[in-house]
Scaffold this motif. Structure first.
Motif, short mmCIF file in Angstrom:
data_model
loop_
_atom_site.label_atom_id
_atom_site.label_comp_id
_atom_site.label_asym_id
_atom_site.label_seq_id
_atom_site.Cartn_x
_atom_site.Cartn_y
_atom_site.Cartn_z
N MET A 1 0.86 -1.18 0.00
CA MET A 1 0.00 0.00 0.00
C MET A 1 0.90 1.24 0.00
N PRO A 2 0.66 2.17 -0.91
CA PRO A 2 1.46 3.40 -0.93
C PRO A 2 1.20 4.23 0.33
N SER A 3 2.18 5.07 0.64
CA SER A 3 2.06 5.87 1.86
C SER A 3 2.27 7.35 1.57
N ALA A 4 1.59 8.17 2.35
CA ALA A 4 1.69 9.62 2.21
C ALA A 4 1.71 10.27 3.59
N LEU A 5 2.57 11.26 3.71
CA LEU A 5 2.59 12.10 4.90
C LEU A 5 2.13 13.49 4.47
N VAL A 6 1.15 14.02 5.18
CA VAL A 6 0.65 15.36 4.90
C VAL A 6 1.19 16.28 5.98
N VAL A 7 1.84 17.35 5.56
CA VAL A 7 2.40 18.34 6.48
C VAL A 7 1.57 19.61 6.34
N GLY A 8 0.99 20.04 7.45
CA GLY A 8 0.16 21.24 7.42
C GLY A 8 0.45 22.16 8.58
N TYR A 9 -0.09 23.35 8.47
CA TYR A 9 0.04 24.33 9.54
C TYR A 9 -1.07 24.07 10.55
N ASP A 10 -0.72 24.03 11.81
CA ASP A 10 -1.68 23.73 12.87
C ASP A 10 -2.75 24.81 12.94
N PRO A 11 -4.01 24.46 12.71
CA PRO A 11 -5.08 25.46 12.75
C PRO A 11 -5.19 26.18 14.10
N GLN A 12 -4.77 25.52 15.17
CA GLN A 12 -4.82 26.16 16.49
C GLN A 12 -3.90 27.39 16.55
N ARG A 32 -10.01 10.30 3.64
CA ARG A 32 -10.18 10.05 2.20
C ARG A 32 -9.01 9.27 1.61
N PHE A 33 -7.81 9.44 2.20
CA PHE A 33 -6.66 8.68 1.72
C PHE A 33 -6.94 7.19 1.79
N GLY A 34 -7.48 6.75 2.93
CA GLY A 34 -7.80 5.35 3.10
C GLY A 34 -8.79 4.85 2.06
N GLU A 35 -9.75 5.68 1.70
CA GLU A 35 -10.73 5.31 0.68
C GLU A 35 -10.08 5.09 -0.68
N HIS A 36 -8.90 5.67 -0.88
CA HIS A 36 -8.16 5.54 -2.14
C HIS A 36 -6.99 4.56 -2.02
N GLY A 37 -6.98 3.78 -0.93
CA GLY A 37 -5.95 2.77 -0.77
C GLY A 37 -4.57 3.31 -0.46
N ILE A 38 -4.53 4.47 0.19
CA ILE A 38 -3.26 5.10 0.54
C ILE A 38 -3.18 5.18 2.06
N ASP A 39 -2.10 4.65 2.62
CA ASP A 39 -1.86 4.73 4.06
C ASP A 39 -1.28 6.12 4.34
N ASP A 107 -7.75 18.75 -1.28
CA ASP A 107 -7.25 18.02 -2.44
C ASP A 107 -5.86 17.40 -2.22
N SER A 108 -5.59 17.05 -0.98
CA SER A 108 -4.31 16.42 -0.66
C SER A 108 -4.20 15.03 -1.29
N VAL A 109 -5.31 14.31 -1.36
CA VAL A 109 -5.29 12.98 -1.97
C VAL A 109 -4.87 13.10 -3.43
N GLU A 110 -5.47 14.05 -4.14
CA GLU A 110 -5.15 14.23 -5.55
C GLU A 110 -3.70 14.66 -5.74
N ALA A 111 -3.20 15.50 -4.84
CA ALA A 111 -1.79 15.91 -4.91
C ALA A 111 -0.88 14.70 -4.76
N ALA A 112 -1.19 13.84 -3.80
CA ALA A 112 -0.38 12.63 -3.59
C ALA A 112 -0.47 11.70 -4.79
N GLN A 113 -1.67 11.54 -5.33
CA GLN A 113 -1.87 10.61 -6.44
C GLN A 113 -1.08 11.00 -7.68
N ARG A 114 -0.74 12.26 -7.84
CA ARG A 114 0.06 12.67 -8.99
C ARG A 114 1.44 11.98 -8.99
N PHE A 115 1.88 11.54 -7.81
CA PHE A 115 3.21 10.95 -7.68
C PHE A 115 3.19 9.48 -7.30
N LEU A 116 2.03 8.92 -7.07
CA LEU A 116 1.94 7.51 -6.68
C LEU A 116 1.60 6.63 -7.87
#
Length: 116
Positions: A1-12, A32-39, A107-116
């Motif tokens: 299973m492909p893997s993705a790490l999302v790095v974001g700015y803490d909303p707090q 949503r990542f899980g729904e697309h088979g991405i860990d 759209d983080s899933v779509e961003a990751a999918q461009r490279f997976l």
């Protein structure tokens, strides 16, 4: 299973926003990542001394296939030094990972999918 790490700015750490609503959106996108088979996992950082160590810990937790850098980190001009730090830490600690950029928290899933 492909893997993705999302790095974001803490909303707090963003004054004047509904941090709970933003976090709920980020959590929904992570699911949503899980729904697309991405860990996937998410690391939220702030522009302070904790950002580097928190990101390095996440990057070295496992070999990631792609790291998605969120717009909250790279779009705000005052955060340019943080964005540079993030990119350089990814290069250093996860050199095997592609680096992707989302346009919004939805759209983080779509961003990751461009490279997976």
């Amino acid at each position: 299973m492909p893997s993705a790490l999302v790095v974001g700015y803490d909303p707090q750490a963003i004054p004047g926003v509904d941090a709970q609503a933003l976090r709920a959106g980020l959590d929904a996108e992570l699911a949503r990542f899980g729904e697309h088979g991405i860990d996937a996992a998410m690391t939220l950082i702030e522009f302070d001394d904790s950002a580097g160590p928190a990101l390095v810990a996440a990057l070295t937790e496992r070999p990631w296939d792609v790291v998605v850098v969120g717009g909250g980190v790279r779009k705000a001009e005052p955060l340019l030094p943080l964005f540079e730090q993030v990119v350089n830490l990814i290069r250093r600690h996860a050199p095997q990972a592609a680096i992707a950029f989302n346009t919004s928290g939805g759209d983080s899933v779509e961003a990751a999918q461009r490279f997976l």
